[in-house]
Design a protein around this motif. Sequence first.
Motif, short mmCIF file in Angstrom:
data_model
loop_
_atom_site.label_atom_id
_atom_site.label_comp_id
_atom_site.label_asym_id
_atom_site.label_seq_id
_atom_site.Cartn_x
_atom_site.Cartn_y
_atom_site.Cartn_z
N GLN A 297 58.21 41.89 43.01
CA GLN A 297 58.14 40.28 43.53
C GLN A 297 59.26 40.55 44.83
OE1 GLN A 297 57.50 37.56 41.32
NE2 GLN A 297 57.64 36.28 43.01
N ASN A 298 58.89 40.29 45.83
CA ASN A 298 59.73 39.84 46.93
C ASN A 298 59.20 38.78 47.81
OD1 ASN A 298 58.23 41.20 49.01
ND2 ASN A 298 58.62 43.21 48.04
N ALA B 20 57.55 38.99 50.43
CA ALA B 20 56.25 39.34 51.02
C ALA B 20 55.09 39.47 50.05
CB ALA B 20 56.25 40.65 51.90
N VAL B 21 55.23 39.77 48.98
CA VAL B 21 54.31 40.17 47.88
C VAL B 21 54.87 39.92 46.45
CG1 VAL B 21 54.68 42.66 47.57
CG2 VAL B 21 52.44 41.80 47.25
N SER B 22 53.90 39.68 45.66
CA SER B 22 54.06 39.51 44.20
C SER B 22 52.97 40.04 43.65
CB SER B 22 54.11 38.05 43.94
OG SER B 22 54.06 37.96 42.52
N VAL B 23 53.28 41.03 42.39
CA VAL B 23 52.46 41.63 41.80
C VAL B 23 52.70 41.50 40.34
CG1 VAL B 23 51.21 44.09 41.10
CG2 VAL B 23 52.28 43.74 43.45
N THR B 24 51.59 40.92 39.54
CA THR B 24 51.88 40.69 38.20
C THR B 24 50.74 41.07 37.28
OG1 THR B 24 53.05 38.90 38.92
CG2 THR B 24 52.66 38.75 36.66
N LEU B 25 50.80 41.40 36.08
CA LEU B 25 49.60 41.59 35.31
C LEU B 25 49.54 40.36 34.19
CD1 LEU B 25 50.06 45.39 34.36
CD2 LEU B 25 48.43 44.46 35.66
N VAL C 216 49.94 38.46 45.02
CA VAL C 216 50.02 37.48 45.81
C VAL C 216 50.45 37.94 47.27
CG1 VAL C 216 50.71 35.12 46.38
CG2 VAL C 216 49.90 35.96 44.06
N VAL C 217 50.09 37.82 48.50
CA VAL C 217 50.47 38.39 49.76
C VAL C 217 51.22 37.05 50.46
CG1 VAL C 217 50.16 39.50 51.95
CG2 VAL C 217 49.04 40.25 49.72
#
Length: 107
Positions: A31-32, A34-39, A105-106
């Motif tokens: 998470q930052n 620029a981008v969020s990556v979540t399962l 999410v980008v």
Amino acid sequence: MMKNIDKSQVLVLKEQVAYQDGQVVSKTLAQNRAVSVTLFSFDKGEEISTHASGGDAFVTCLDGVGRITIDGVDYELHEGESIVMPAGHPHAVYGQERFKMLLVVVF
């Protein structure tokens, strides 16, 4: 930087988040700004209600069957299938059956 996941080893993503009865479970991997990556895992019948995001949201089904609603149109996702929920458009996610997904999410 990645977190909550082992590094330098082969992983099966759908094994990295567990189903829980009557719940939506999430595990943030990055998470930052620029981008969020979540399962996510959804028990059958559980959902994330309609909302909009500030970034394009790329969903890949890892297990089960999910229903993605974008601008009032329903799409059914099966294991291995993906869809993009465009930034600023109302969308929702529903566990048609038990369902696991990777959300990127980008912004």
